[in-house]
Structures are given as structure tokens and as C-alpha cells.
Design an enzyme around this catalytic site. Structure first.
Site, PDB file in Angstrom:
ATOM      1  N   HIS A   1       0.865  -1.189   0.000  1.00  0.00           N
ATOM      2  CA  HIS A   1       0.000   0.000   0.000  1.00  0.00           C
ATOM      3  C   HIS A   1       0.898   1.233   0.000  1.00  0.00           C
ATOM      4  CE1 HIS A   1      -2.805   2.981   1.712  1.00  0.00           C
ATOM      5  NE2 HIS A   1      -3.796   2.163   1.400  1.00  0.00           N
TER       6      HIS A   1
ATOM      7  N   ASP B   1       2.953  -4.294   8.074  1.00  0.00           N
ATOM      8  CA  ASP B   1       1.678  -3.593   7.932  1.00  0.00           C
ATOM      9  C   ASP B   1       0.567  -4.621   8.123  1.00  0.00           C
ATOM     10  OD1 ASP B   1      -0.682  -2.449   7.060  1.00  0.00           O
ATOM     11  OD2 ASP B   1       0.103  -1.741   5.142  1.00  0.00           O
TER      12      ASP B   1
ATOM     13  N   GLN C   1      -4.648  -5.291   6.930  1.00  0.00           N
ATOM     14  CA  GLN C   1      -5.600  -6.217   6.328  1.00  0.00           C
ATOM     15  C   GLN C   1      -5.560  -7.604   6.960  1.00  0.00           C
ATOM     16  OE1 GLN C   1      -7.842  -5.269   4.219  1.00  0.00           O
ATOM     17  NE2 GLN C   1      -7.032  -3.235   3.749  1.00  0.00           N
TER      18      GLN C   1
ATOM     19  N   LYS D   1     -10.676  -0.826  10.463  1.00  0.00           N
ATOM     20  CA  LYS D   1     -10.868  -2.052   9.687  1.00  0.00           C
ATOM     21  C   LYS D   1     -11.211  -3.237  10.589  1.00  0.00           C
ATOM     22  CE  LYS D   1      -7.500  -0.454   6.235  1.00  0.00           C
ATOM     23  NZ  LYS D   1      -8.428   0.051   5.230  1.00  0.00           N
TER      24      LYS D   1
ATOM     25  N   CYS E   1      -4.785   2.517  -3.748  1.00  0.00           N
ATOM     26  CA  CYS E   1      -3.552   3.004  -3.112  1.00  0.00           C
ATOM     27  C   CYS E   1      -2.405   2.025  -3.315  1.00  0.00           C
ATOM     28  CB  CYS E   1      -3.766   3.259  -1.613  1.00  0.00           C
ATOM     29  SG  CYS E   1      -4.917   4.599  -1.265  1.00  0.00           S
TER      30      CYS E   1
END
Length: 410
Positions: free
Chosen positions: A127, A204, A207, A230, A368
Site C-alpha cells: 500500500h 503492515d 488487512q 478495519k 492506493c
């Protein structure tokens, strides 16, 4: 609750989410954009509302009852997150989300340390939030970015990635799960290989954290970033986990209130631990809501959530095979419930706009992830991203809508 995800009453779970009952353009809403932001259960909405109605005050700055209640609720959310990810509370920095967390690491850890000739290793699937901060730091330090490429199915080319872990690489910045391809990377193994080589790892987890069990301690990374909205929590919430040795060695990223012990005009003594990085008034009500979201997810069980979403993913993927001219991007052996796709002869924005008229919310664009889309050879895609509150019936309705829109677009 039963250990079998199939025994959970998922219809009852879905009823916990008020927004999912609404209509869009006169059609029942089908929300397939959870990779963008998750919907909020009633308990999260109530917790945020209750804080403002009954406990609203600033944290750590008052001895009155409201101030004590606010501080207890805010620090309680930190403790809940720490248990959820199996880490220590004093290693968890509360912030606005993954973007802030990665920038914090880039400016506070990397900027003082990187030098000309150093390399920052990222992957093709990152991302922008895990690319742009490193570019900015590289410009200021003389370091350069190195890109690890992918296999045709969207999985990392692991031999090439290991070969790229050369002595000049100081940082490996890597998505746990791709927001476009759904690829779930073997993070624990990659962190182990990086540690052997003295490479600092930043993961990261935006997700991954909402969709599968995440034991940060077991991953053995150096930094792990998450985004609260999220995870069924409020927007403007998130956290950075950092090894204690890094927290102690890193200078503050922002200056102001709360991150200090004593301020004099001839110098300032900074606060300890995570509070050193939490300048100013935080999103207190948001973190109260995130704490409620963590309770909710924990009650369901992240293993149950993952199993439910994997069943939905398999059903959706099979159903999409019946759409003429439709191409799915990302078929790694292990992937999350994210399906990016394109249909021959149609623009993704047109497709998403017409699907919206059928009540279906999907994402369209470059997500993104411009470098990844360039590698895929497409300008844009549509992305259907599922969560445990979605249903097989919604997938059926989505397929019907796709067939209808496909005919309209010729």
C-alpha cells in the site's frame, strides 16, 4: 461458544450491525468493501456514545472523577489490544492508524539511522502508506528503495526476496496481507530470515488483524502496525507495536502535551514508553470504541472469523467463474477474502457505479497501490472484499447484479 465456526449463528451476528439493514437506491445494501473500512457492531457504537454521554473528559490531566474514568477507559483499550495481539501494554503505542504508525517508525527510527548506501526493502504489493514514507526518508538520508517482486499468482517470489536481503538492507517493510491481491505473506518465516541478517522488520497488519488470529510475539517482528477502523472499530484509531528496545532508543515523533515529564526553556524531559509518542489529546472515545470492538471480535473468535470468511471467499471465487470476460487478480495459495477483478471491455469505475445502483458497494480504482496495478498491467480494478457479516445470499445477489451490469455495458 462452540469451537466450530459452522455452529455460530452468523445471521444473528449480522444483526449486530445496524448499517447493514439499510437500503441503497431502493435496493438492500450489499456491502463488499470491508478492506476499505469495516462496519461497526452496535456495541461499538454504544460504547462510543456512552463515553460522550457519561464519561467525557481528557486523559491523564485531571484528578476529578471524569478524568479518572476517561484515563481508565483509554488505558483499558490499550490493555485489551495488548491481550488481543499477545504483547505487552507498554510496547503498544496508540495512534490514528497504520499510516501514522509507519510514518512514526520512518521518522523516529529510520531517519536518525539510515545513511547513503543503505537500502529499504519493500515489496511490489505494498500500500502507498508503506512506500511513500520510505521514499521521503530515502530522500533525506541518501538511502534507496529496493523492491521485491511477485510470482504470477500474486505470491511473493521468496527465493528472490531472500536474495534481496543483502548486507546493505537495513529495513524490510512488508504487508502481512495485500489489500489488492488478498495474498497472506509468511510473515513469521520472513521475519526470522531478516533477523538472521540483522534487518529490522516492519509489518503492515491493516488487512490481517481484522480477519485472522495475529500473535505479534510469535511473528518475531520489530514493528507491527494496525488500523482500528478495519477491525470494526471507529475511524482515527490504531496502534504501533514496537520492541521495547526500539521504544527506548527512538526520539519523540511529535512534541506537545502528555509526551513529557518536565518542560523547561533550557530542555525537556520526555515521558516513558509508549506515552512518549502520544502527544496531545488522543481520540479517547474512538479508543473506547476500539476496545469494545476487540471484545466483540474476541468473543466471536478470530479463528472462527477466518474460517467463515474463507468459506465466503471460496463461494465467491467459484461463482465469479461464470462471468464471461472476468479476470481475477491474485490467486496465491493462501489469501484473505479479497477479490480484485476486471471485466473485458468495461472500466472499473463504470462497473462499480452501475453495481451501486443495484445496492452493491465495491471499491474501484487503484486501491492506493499504483506500482502493483502497473505490474498487473491494468489501470484500475474492482475489488470485492468480504467480512464475516456477509452472507452466501449476498454473493448470489452480487452475481445476479454482475450479469445484469455486464449486459448493460455490452
Amino acid at each position: 461458544m462452540s469451537m466450530d465456526a459452522a455452529a455460530i449463528d452468523w445471521a444473528s451476528v449480522r444483526a449486530d450491525f445496524p448499517l447493514l439493514t439499510r437500503q441503497v437506491h431502493g435496493k438492500p445494501l450489499i456491502y463488499f468493501d470491508s478492506a476499505n473500512t469495516g462496519q461497526k457492531p452496535a456495541c461499538v457504537i454504544s460504547a462510543t456514545d456512552d463515553f460522550y454521554r457519561h464519561h467525557n473528559a481528557n486523559v491523564s490531566r485531571a484528578v476529578h472523577a471524569l478524568g479518572s474514568e476517561a484515563t481508565e477507559a483509554y488505558e483499558g483499550a490499550r490493555s485489551k489490544l495488548a491481550r488481543f495481539f499477545n504483547v505487552r501494554s507498554d510496547e503498544l503505542i496508540l495512534c490514528s492508524g497504520t499510516t501514522f504508525a509507519i510514518n512514526l517508525v520512518a521518522y523516529s527510527w529510520a531517519l536518525p539511522r539510515l545513511q547513503p548506501g543503505d537500502r529499504i526493502l519493500v515489496t511490489r504489493m505494498e500500500h502507498h502508506a508503506n512506500i511513500v514514507p520510505w521514499q521521503l526518508i530515502a530522500q533525506r538520508t541518501g538511502a534507496t528503495l529496493k523492491v521485491a517482486e511477485l510470482l504470477p499468482d500474486g505470491a511473493l517470489d521468496l527465493p528472490a526476496l531472500y536474495a534481496a536481503m543483502t548486507p546493505d538492507v537495513k529495513v524490510l517493510a512488508l504487508a502481512h496481507t495485500s489489500n489488492v491481491l488478498g495474498t497472506v505473506n509468511p510473515v513469521a518465516h520472513l521475519c526470522k530470515e531478516a533477523r538472521k541478517r540483522g534487518i529490522i522488520t516492519l509489518i503492515d497488519g491493516s488487512q490481517a488483524a481484522p480477519h485472522m488470529p495475529v500473535d505479534i510475539t510469535a511473528l518475531d517482528c520489530d514493528f507491527y502496525a494496525i488500523t482500528g477502523h478495519k477491525m470494526c472499530g471507529p475511524t482515527g484509531t490504531g496502534a504501533l507495536w514496537a520492541r521495547r528496545e526500539h521504544i527506548d532508543a527512538m526520539p519523540p515523533f511529535l512534541g506537545g502535551g502528555e509526551m513529557i515529564k518536565e518542560v523547561r526553556f533550557d530542555g525537556t524531559v520526555f515521558n516513558e514508553g509508549p506515552h512518549k509518542f502520544e502527544a496531545g489529546t488522543p481520540n479517547i472515545a474512538g479508543f473506547v470504541g476500539l476496545g469494545a470492538a476487540v471484545d466483540y471480535l474476541s468473543q466471536l473468535g478470530m479463528a472462527h472469523i477466518e474460517a467463515r470468511e474463507q468459506a465466503l471467499l471460496a463461494y465467491l471465487t467459484e461463482a465469479l467463474h461464470g462471468i464471461d470476460g472476468l479476470h481475477i487478480f491474485g490467486r496465491a495459495p493462501r489469501k484473505a477474502a479479497v477479490v480484485s477483478f476486471a471485466i473485458d471491455g468495461t472500466h472499473s469505475h463504470d462497473l462499480a457505479t452501475l453495481l451501486d445502483l443495484e445496492g452493491v458497494a465495491v471499491r474501484s480504482g487503484q486501491h492506493c497501490a499504483h506500482p502493483l496495478l502497473q505490474w498487473l498491467g491494468v489501470g484500475t480494478t474492482c475489488r470485492a472484499s468480504l467480512a464475516f457479516y456477509n452472507t452466501h445470499e449476498e454473493i448470489d445477489a452480487f452475481i445476479v447484479a454482475l450479469h445484469k451490469v455486464r449486459k448493460l455495458l455490452g
